[in-house]
Design an enzyme around this catalytic site. Structure first.
Site, PDB file in Angstrom:
ATOM      1  CG  HIS A  35      81.700  33.199   1.021  1.00  0.00           C
ATOM      2  ND1 HIS A  35      81.624  32.934  -0.378  1.00  0.00           N
ATOM      3  CD2 HIS A  35      81.534  31.940   1.445  1.00  0.00           C
ATOM      4  CE1 HIS A  35      81.400  31.788  -0.834  1.00  0.00           C
ATOM      5  NE2 HIS A  35      81.377  30.953   0.348  1.00  0.00           N
ATOM      6  CE  LYS A  78      76.693  44.803  -7.906  1.00  0.00           C
ATOM      7  NZ  LYS A  78      77.691  43.664  -7.884  1.00  0.00           N
ATOM      8  NE  ARG A  79      69.934  41.436  -0.223  1.00  0.00           N
ATOM      9  CZ  ARG A  79      69.666  40.726   0.618  1.00  0.00           C
ATOM     10  NH1 ARG A  79      69.539  39.173   0.688  1.00  0.00           N
ATOM     11  NH2 ARG A  79      69.324  41.086   1.769  1.00  0.00           N
ATOM     12  CE  LYS A  83      76.633  43.309  -2.624  1.00  0.00           C
ATOM     13  NZ  LYS A  83      77.186  42.444  -3.531  1.00  0.00           N
ATOM     14  CB  THR A 101      79.147  35.365  -8.726  1.00  0.00           C
ATOM     15  OG1 THR A 101      77.839  35.777  -8.009  1.00  0.00           O
ATOM     16  CG2 THR A 101      80.165  34.459  -7.884  1.00  0.00           C
ATOM     17  CE  LYS A 142      75.136  35.245 -11.500  1.00  0.00           C
ATOM     18  NZ  LYS A 142      74.585  36.096 -10.393  1.00  0.00           N
TER      19      LYS A 142
HETATM   20  C1  PLP Z   1      74.600  36.319  -9.135  1.00  0.00           C
HETATM   21  C2  PLP Z   1      73.538  36.886  -8.253  1.00  0.00           C
HETATM   22  C3  PLP Z   1      73.918  37.557  -7.153  1.00  0.00           C
HETATM   23  C4  PLP Z   1      75.241  37.979  -6.879  1.00  0.00           C
HETATM   24  O1  PLP Z   1      75.650  39.370  -7.514  1.00  0.00           O
HETATM   25  P1  PLP Z   1      76.635  40.181  -6.903  1.00  0.00           P
HETATM   26  O2  PLP Z   1      76.735  41.324  -7.977  1.00  0.00           O
HETATM   27  O3  PLP Z   1      77.940  39.218  -7.074  1.00  0.00           O
HETATM   28  O4  PLP Z   1      76.618  40.721  -5.580  1.00  0.00           O
HETATM   29  C5  PLP Z   1      72.761  38.392  -6.267  1.00  0.00           C
HETATM   30  N1  PLP Z   1      71.510  38.053  -6.624  1.00  0.00           N
HETATM   31  C6  PLP Z   1      71.284  37.122  -7.624  1.00  0.00           C
HETATM   32  C7  PLP Z   1      69.640  36.959  -7.803  1.00  0.00           C
HETATM   33  C8  PLP Z   1      72.346  36.484  -8.416  1.00  0.00           C
HETATM   34  O5  PLP Z   1      71.803  36.119  -9.329  1.00  0.00           O
END
Ligand code: PLP
Length: 767
Positions: free
Chosen positions: A324, A508-509, A514, A616, A620
């Site tokens: 990953h 995101k985190r 990032k 991911t 979305k």
């Molecule tokens: C989808 C999701 C992530 C992943 O987000 P990235 O932008 O791909 O790092 C992290 N936290 C939550 C709550 C999510 O739903």
């Protein structure tokens, strides 16, 4: 099924609480719906003979369970109607009903895979840990992140089904504990498939030492209980960083050993030979966290009387490994001594695997250095996984290319056929149908079938790209979603937003790669340009940022603090705040993602090229019709290939350029040579946002000037340019929503239905 389900709800309420639907407290109603759901699920037929795929993952970030569970069973609408007649609603579960046993993308991926596999009729079960405390809750106090425990069991675990019959013992060097499985049913979407998620809880063999208590050492009498409980007590709140703690290793061994014992027992009990194990199970390792399962399976098979060679061969046909990350700080390795201290028997098996590897390398005349599992006093988990597993995959095309050419290149040289790509995906049931029902209804109406059933059909939406009525309808739906989000943000953050604004989101985190810091610097640039008159005006825009930082990740927490300071000052500035707002959404999690994403116009995916394995949330957002403002990184590349670069906003260095730059990059000269870069960066330490009593952000400033590992200053000018272009393009509303529509229409490849289908065809059930 519906009548039976409603009867079960009433029965559970009566038996457990002596209440009916009208009089039950929200948690009682929740609990009873969960019990009724389980009762209905347990009636589904189970095929004991089929080969099953097992998804081993230290994290499952599920979020709310009730709606998605009822949705898949086709019970959601009817239940909501029935409850409404009694003056009740599923929305009463807002403050609980949240299974947050994961950090971010990796754990959410596991949850999407479970939903998709069940829904496309693939036998996939999840195995993990029933953490007592999930992902921490974040609050912002004086602009800083504070963490609180996620005490999710306080409100009862409505859906968990405790299976004492299936409890097994797990042995550590100096203690033996019980692993008690809790089953969570995973129904497919209206298809009769019932898979399971199995989460283990650690308990003492004996909760209470009577003799010790009798001696008067009351607290000591409970110490075996406390010691065992500790193992499944807490989810490590680290994303893309290695924890390296004894307890973490114990957790990894705890759940994988328990899962393997259960899987082996089922196999043997059905009368099959151990040699036939690969015909009945395949195990997908979600990153290296569960890789200790490899030596553990070998150990368990040897205990059944087989030779090491036989056990090794069987394990080689059972395990597949997903990588990953390419970040060095996230590659797991364990101190050899620590390993020996916790699980000496497993360590012995790893040594045997390593010796076998050394021998093979010698035969092939390869120098062992970069392959060895045990070297320099550490156990290298990725090397263990690559050596034994029959499949190694990355999670987006660019990511798989990088692990082949770089991160795991030595293994690619040795075993090219093991390597394959499986671009991540997200489930359209949760991320479109449940989070944006109005949009889903519109799409289904236009393409004249349910866009949930066969997501590939969503492509037909493209026929409406120039239909002005449809584009206007997309705008109206977005507008309603924005209103809902405004209410939510007012409730949680006490900030009033205007649904007429453009919503530009990065959630995101928090991690330096990032580049949330680059985001806020771009906002600062826009703010200062509006103040100075260099920019006359912009389409009113709110920048939304949500992110949790690992509690021990100091600079990440400082970036959160800086964002909050800047947001507070900018929002209070009456000269600009009719055009520009900034909101930091606290406690970003799955439930709040479900509200934010359908209300977003611009999705920010701005990691330094080559660092984000896939992402991911980018998918979305795409499904819900946001355009991507992003770099050529992770799955952004594939998104833009599908939906067209002209329908998104791409900027910044490419991955090969990052590699070239890394040798010569000089952040100080970026800072000194571009007056706008300098002006924005200087606000970290000057009086623009900082009052006299506020500490300047020297640490962040220095990290940029001294090293800038993720080339924030290098990409900032191009980023600002593309961001302003995207904001200005919003003036032509229809052309903006045309882009949105084309993104939605081309999102079918980013459904985890597609991803899981590929895992099944190429890895789990091949041949
Ligand atoms: C989808 C999701 C992530 C992943 O987000 P990235 O932008 O791909 O790092 C992290 N936290 C939550 C709550 C999510 O739903």
């Amino acid at each position: 099924m519906t009548d039976k389900f409603f009867d079960y709800i009433r029965l559970a309420l009566k038996l457990n609480f002596n209440k009916d639907i009208k009089s039950a407290a929200p948690t009682e109603l929740y609990n009873s719906i969960g019990k009724a759901f389980n009762a209905v699920c347990s009636d589904f037929p189970q095929n004991e003979d089929e080969k099953r795929a097992c998804y081993f993952s230290a994290e499952f970030l599920i979020g709310k369970l009730t709606k998605s569970n009822l949705f898949n069973l086709g019970l959601l609408e009817k239940t909501e109607k029935m409850l409404a007649e009694q003056g009740r609603s599923l929305n009463e579960f807002e403050d609980f009903d949240d299974l947050a046993l994961g950090n971010g993308g990796l754990g959410r991926l596991a949850a999407c895979f479970l939903d998709s596999a069940a829904s496309i009729d693939i036998p996939l079960d999840g195995y993990g840990i029933r953490y007592r405390y999930g992902y921490f809750k974040q609050t912002i106090v004086n602009d800083e992140q504070k963490e609180e425990a996620d005490d999710w069991l306080k409100f009862t675990d409505a859906f968990g089904l405790r299976k004492d019959d299936d409890a097994v013992e797990v042995t550590f060097r100096n203690e033996k504990i019980r692993a008690v499985p809790y089953i969570y049913y995973i129904p497919g979407y209206e298809n009769n498939r019932m898979n399971k998620l199995c989460l283990f809880q650690a308990e003492a063999l004996n909760d209470f030492e009577y003799e010790i208590f009798d001696r008067g050492d009351w607290q000591d009498a409970f110490s075996p209980m406390v010691s065992a409980m500790t193992i499944s007590a807490n989810l490590y709140p680290n994303d893309n960083s290695e924890a390296g703690k004894i307890l973490r290793l114990k957790q990894q061994y705890f759940f994988t050993s328990a899962a393997l014992q259960l899987i082996l027992k089922r196999h043997i009990d059905s009368g099959k030979s151990i040699h036939a194990l690969p015909d009945s199970v395949v195990i997908q390792l979600n990153d290296t966290h569960p890789t200790i399962a490899i030596p553990e399976l070998i150990r368990l098979i040897i205990n059944l009387g087989e030779s090491f060679d036989t056990a090794f061969e069987i394990a080689g046909k059972v395990f597949a490994y997903t990588n990953h990350t390419v970040l060095a700080e996230a590659l797991e390795k364990w101190d050899e001594k620590l390993f020996l201290k916790v699980v000496p028997d497993v360590y012995e098996i790893i040594k045997m695997i390593d010796e076998r590897l050394r021998f093979e390398l010698k035969m092939l005349n390869l120098k062992p250095d970069e392959y060895l599992i045990i070297k320099d006093g550490a156990v290298h988990m990725a090397n263990l996984a690559c050596y034994v597993a029959f499949s190694v995959n990355g999670v987006a095309k660019i990511h798989t290319d990088i692990i082949k050419s770089d991160t795991l290149n030595q293994w690619y040289q040795l075993y090219p056929k093991k390597f394959n790509n499986k671009t991540n995906g997200v489930t359209q049931r949760r991320w479109l149908a449940l989070s944006d029902p109005e949009l889903t209804a519109l799409i289904s109406k236009l393409i004249s079938e349910s866009c949930v059933d066969n997501f590939n059909d969503i492509k037909k939406l493209e026929a409406y790209a120039d239909d002005e009525a449809v584009l206007d309808k997309l705008f109206e739906i977005r507008y309603e979603n924005k209103k809902r989000l405004c209410n939510y943000i007012y409730k949680t953050e006490h900030i009033r937003l205007d649904p007429d604004f453009l919503f530009c989101t990065q959630v995101k985190r928090l991690h330096e790669y990032k580049r949330q810091l680059m985001n806020i610097l771009s906002v600062i640039h826009i703010y200062l340009s509006l103040k100075s008159g260099e920019l006359k005006k912009i389409n009113p825009t709110v920048f939304i940022i949500g992110a949790k930082a690992a509690p021990g990740y100091k600079i990440a927490k400082r970036i959160i603090e800086f964002i909050n300071v800047v947001a507070r000052k900018i929002n209070a500035d009456e000269q600009t705040n009719s055009m520009l707002r900034v909101v930091f959404v606290s406690n970003y999690n799955v439930s709040c993602a479900e509200k934010i994403i359908p209300a977003t116009d611009i999705s920010e995916q701005i990691s330094l090229a080559g660092k984000e394995a896939s992402g991911t949330s980018n998918m979305k957002f795409m499904m819900n019709g946001a355009v991507t403002l992003g770099t050529y990184d992770g799955a952004n590349i594939e998104i833009v290939q599908k939906a067209g670069e002209e329908n998104n906003y791409i900027f910044g260095l490419r991955e090969n350029e990052v590699r070239e730059q890394s040798k010569v990059y000089d952040p100080l000269s970026e800072y000194e040579s571009n007056k706008y870069v300098k002006r924005a960066v200087d606000t970290l330490t000057n009086a623009t946002f900082l009052d006299e009593n506020e500490e300047p952000f020297n640490d962040i400033f220095n990290s940029l000037i001294d090293e800038d590992r993720y080339m924030v200053l290098k990409d900032l000018p191009d980023y600002i340019e593309k961001k302003l272009k995207a904001i200005s393009d919003y003036s032509d509303r229809r052309s903006f929503f045309r882009k949105a529509l084309i993104n939605i229409a081309n999102s079918s490849d980013f459904s985890s239905d597609r991803t899981v289908r590929e895992y099944a065809d190429d890895i789990w059930f091949k041949g």
